[in-house]
Scaffold this motif. Structure first.
Motif, PDB file in Angstrom:
ATOM      1  N   ILE A 155      39.130 -42.446  38.118  1.00  0.00           N
ATOM      2  CA  ILE A 155      38.481 -42.863  39.366  1.00  0.00           C
ATOM      3  C   ILE A 155      37.030 -43.180  39.010  1.00  0.00           C
ATOM      4  CG2 ILE A 155      38.045 -42.255  41.792  1.00  0.00           C
ATOM      5  CD1 ILE A 155      41.036 -42.141  41.036  1.00  0.00           C
ATOM      6  N   ILE A 196      42.187 -38.058  38.260  1.00  0.00           N
ATOM      7  CA  ILE A 196      43.140 -37.211  38.985  1.00  0.00           C
ATOM      8  C   ILE A 196      44.306 -36.986  38.030  1.00  0.00           C
ATOM      9  CG2 ILE A 196      44.746 -37.064  40.927  1.00  0.00           C
ATOM     10  CD1 ILE A 196      42.801 -38.859  42.482  1.00  0.00           C
ATOM     11  N   ASN A 247      52.337 -32.227  49.449  1.00  0.00           N
ATOM     12  CA  ASN A 247      51.764 -33.586  49.395  1.00  0.00           C
ATOM     13  C   ASN A 247      50.870 -33.703  48.173  1.00  0.00           C
ATOM     14  OD1 ASN A 247      51.455 -33.449  52.910  1.00  0.00           O
ATOM     15  ND2 ASN A 247      52.797 -34.831  51.828  1.00  0.00           N
ATOM     16  N   GLY A 248      51.094 -34.754  47.399  1.00  0.00           N
ATOM     17  CA  GLY A 248      50.263 -34.966  46.214  1.00  0.00           C
ATOM     18  C   GLY A 248      50.675 -34.126  45.020  1.00  0.00           C
ATOM     19  N   SER A 255      56.096 -38.745  43.543  1.00  0.00           N
ATOM     20  CA  SER A 255      56.161 -40.214  43.463  1.00  0.00           C
ATOM     21  C   SER A 255      55.670 -40.701  42.108  1.00  0.00           C
ATOM     22  CB  SER A 255      55.304 -40.864  44.548  1.00  0.00           C
ATOM     23  OG  SER A 255      55.717 -40.415  45.798  1.00  0.00           O
ATOM     24  N   THR A 256      54.650 -40.044  41.578  1.00  0.00           N
ATOM     25  CA  THR A 256      54.133 -40.449  40.266  1.00  0.00           C
ATOM     26  C   THR A 256      55.205 -40.249  39.206  1.00  0.00           C
ATOM     27  OG1 THR A 256      51.928 -39.774  40.976  1.00  0.00           O
ATOM     28  CG2 THR A 256      52.238 -40.125  38.631  1.00  0.00           C
TER      29      THR A 256
HETATM   30  N1  LIG Z   1      47.288 -45.047  42.461  1.00  0.00           N
HETATM   31  C1  LIG Z   1      46.673 -43.865  42.464  1.00  0.00           C
HETATM   32  N2  LIG Z   1      45.363 -43.768  42.179  1.00  0.00           N
HETATM   33  C2  LIG Z   1      44.722 -42.579  42.168  1.00  0.00           C
HETATM   34  N3  LIG Z   1      45.321 -41.399  42.424  1.00  0.00           N
HETATM   35  C3  LIG Z   1      46.623 -41.432  42.724  1.00  0.00           C
HETATM   36  C4  LIG Z   1      47.377 -42.649  42.778  1.00  0.00           C
HETATM   37  N4  LIG Z   1      48.662 -42.339  43.107  1.00  0.00           N
HETATM   38  C5  LIG Z   1      48.708 -41.009  43.257  1.00  0.00           C
HETATM   39  N5  LIG Z   1      47.492 -40.451  43.028  1.00  0.00           N
HETATM   40  C6  LIG Z   1      47.161 -39.013  43.059  1.00  0.00           C
HETATM   41  O1  LIG Z   1      48.103 -38.354  42.232  1.00  0.00           O
HETATM   42  C7  LIG Z   1      48.506 -37.126  42.813  1.00  0.00           C
HETATM   43  C8  LIG Z   1      50.017 -37.123  42.954  1.00  0.00           C
HETATM   44  O2  LIG Z   1      50.391 -38.061  43.953  1.00  0.00           O
HETATM   45  P1  LIG Z   1      51.910 -38.412  44.291  1.00  0.00           P
HETATM   46  O3  LIG Z   1      51.899 -39.620  45.182  1.00  0.00           O
HETATM   47  O4  LIG Z   1      52.686 -38.486  43.026  1.00  0.00           O
HETATM   48  O5  LIG Z   1      52.353 -37.118  45.123  1.00  0.00           O
HETATM   49  P2  LIG Z   1      53.688 -36.797  45.957  1.00  0.00           P
HETATM   50  O6  LIG Z   1      54.188 -35.490  45.467  1.00  0.00           O
HETATM   51  O7  LIG Z   1      54.606 -37.959  45.895  1.00  0.00           O
HETATM   52  O8  LIG Z   1      53.079 -36.613  47.422  1.00  0.00           O
HETATM   53  P3  LIG Z   1      53.670 -36.882  48.904  1.00  0.00           P
HETATM   54  O9  LIG Z   1      54.697 -35.832  49.158  1.00  0.00           O
HETATM   55  O10 LIG Z   1      52.459 -36.716  49.753  1.00  0.00           O
HETATM   56  O11 LIG Z   1      54.208 -38.290  48.922  1.00  0.00           O
HETATM   57  C9  LIG Z   1      47.737 -36.981  44.130  1.00  0.00           C
HETATM   58  O12 LIG Z   1      46.630 -36.129  43.911  1.00  0.00           O
HETATM   59  C10 LIG Z   1      47.272 -38.400  44.448  1.00  0.00           C
HETATM   60  O13 LIG Z   1      46.003 -38.334  45.067  1.00  0.00           O
END
Ligand SMILES: Nc1ncnc2c1ncn2[C@@H]1O[C@H](COP(=O)(O)OP(=O)(O)OP(=O)(O)O)[C@@H](O)[C@H]1O
Length: 253
Positions: free
Chosen positions: A15, A45, A67-68, A72-73
């Protein structure tokens, strides 16, 4: 044999416009990944940290977590959208990523044409899609609207079309993100049978969702993620109970 092998994989998001100095005062939040600074003092992050994971043919793996947490990542890492910052993700098989029902749809072409385009995007051949188009059209109940450009559809109509296509494919590795659970309840009820057949056809499923109901219908094992790491992995009920207990404690209930 289809399989997924993730070894020591991490994914960082740099970031560049964040201030690393003020990080000294930052504590780990309840949600989100870990916020840190890398060796070049750029704020990152840490969305995934040192993940080891093996998924074999026949596995139906649920991803749960706050959440987060990184669900998804992890799905995007498995689909090849993200490269690991360190470690590796080896995926053996044809991947159908179903993250956002609307991705791969063109507003200017008709519903029927979109069925074809979206199918190709998900790894099907034109011939395969042509053979399925009547079945998909019937499922959507959109009738003559299928000749109209997609931009004239309501949100619900788009979801019907997208779900019709998604549930018609033959994936080796099916990666599902929860968006699919966020559709109109009555239609989802109709779509559930098709969704279940889709998962049965897939060699391997990884499904991220906050809906325990859907997870129980489609998955057999689970991975609980927390701040980018694996907290627990095992049989679905066991992991869901542990995760639920933790959420309950965190909310003071
Ligand atoms: N494109 C991006 N740029 C910067 N940070 C990101 C990006 N995508 C995800 N993050 C960060 O990575 C971390 C994991 O996010 P992710 O979307 O994988 O979580 P998640 O478990 O799928 O959450 P949710 O249940 O809210 O969908 C979070 O802290 C988010 O802020």
């Amino acid at each position: 044999m289809v399989s997924i092998d993730v070894r020591g994989a991490s994914v960082d998001f740099p970031i560049f416009d964040a201030k690393s100095r003020s990080l000294k005062h930052t504590v780990l939040g309840v949600v989100g990944g870990n916020v840190a600074a890398n060796e070049r003092k750029v704020v990152v992050i840490e969305a995934l940290r040192n993940i080891d994971l093996h998924v074999s043919e026949g596995d139906r793996l649920a991803l749960v977590g706050h959440n987060g947490a990184g669900k998804s990542t992890l799905l995007r890492l498995l689909s090849g959208i993200y490269e690991p910052t360190s470690g590796q993700a080896l995926v053996n098989g044809r991947v159908a990523p179903v993250f956002d029902l609307g991705v791969g749809m063109d507003p200017e072409i008709s519903g029927l044409e979109n069925i074809l385009v979206r199918g190709l995007f998900l790894g099907m051949s034109r011939k395969q899609m042509e053979a399925r188009v009547d079945d998909i059209a019937e499922f959507t109940e959109l009738g003559n609207f299928l000749q109209m450009p997609l931009r004239t559809y309501s949100t619900g109509m788009r979801v019907r079309l997208a779900l019709g296509v998604v549930t018609s494919i033959d994936p080796e590795i099916l990666l599902l993100d929860e968006g699919i659970g966020a559709v109109d309840a009555a239609f989802l009820e109709r779509a559930k049978g098709r969704l279940k057949d889709l998962v049965d056809r897939a060699g391997l499923l990884v499904f991220a969702s906050h809906s325990n109901d859907l997870l129980k219908q489609l998955c057999t094992s689970a991975l609980w993620m927390e701040h980018g790491t694996i907290r627990q992995q095992g049989p679905l009920e066991e992991v869901l109970d542990a995760y639920k207990g933790r959420e309950h404690a965190a909310s003071g209930g």
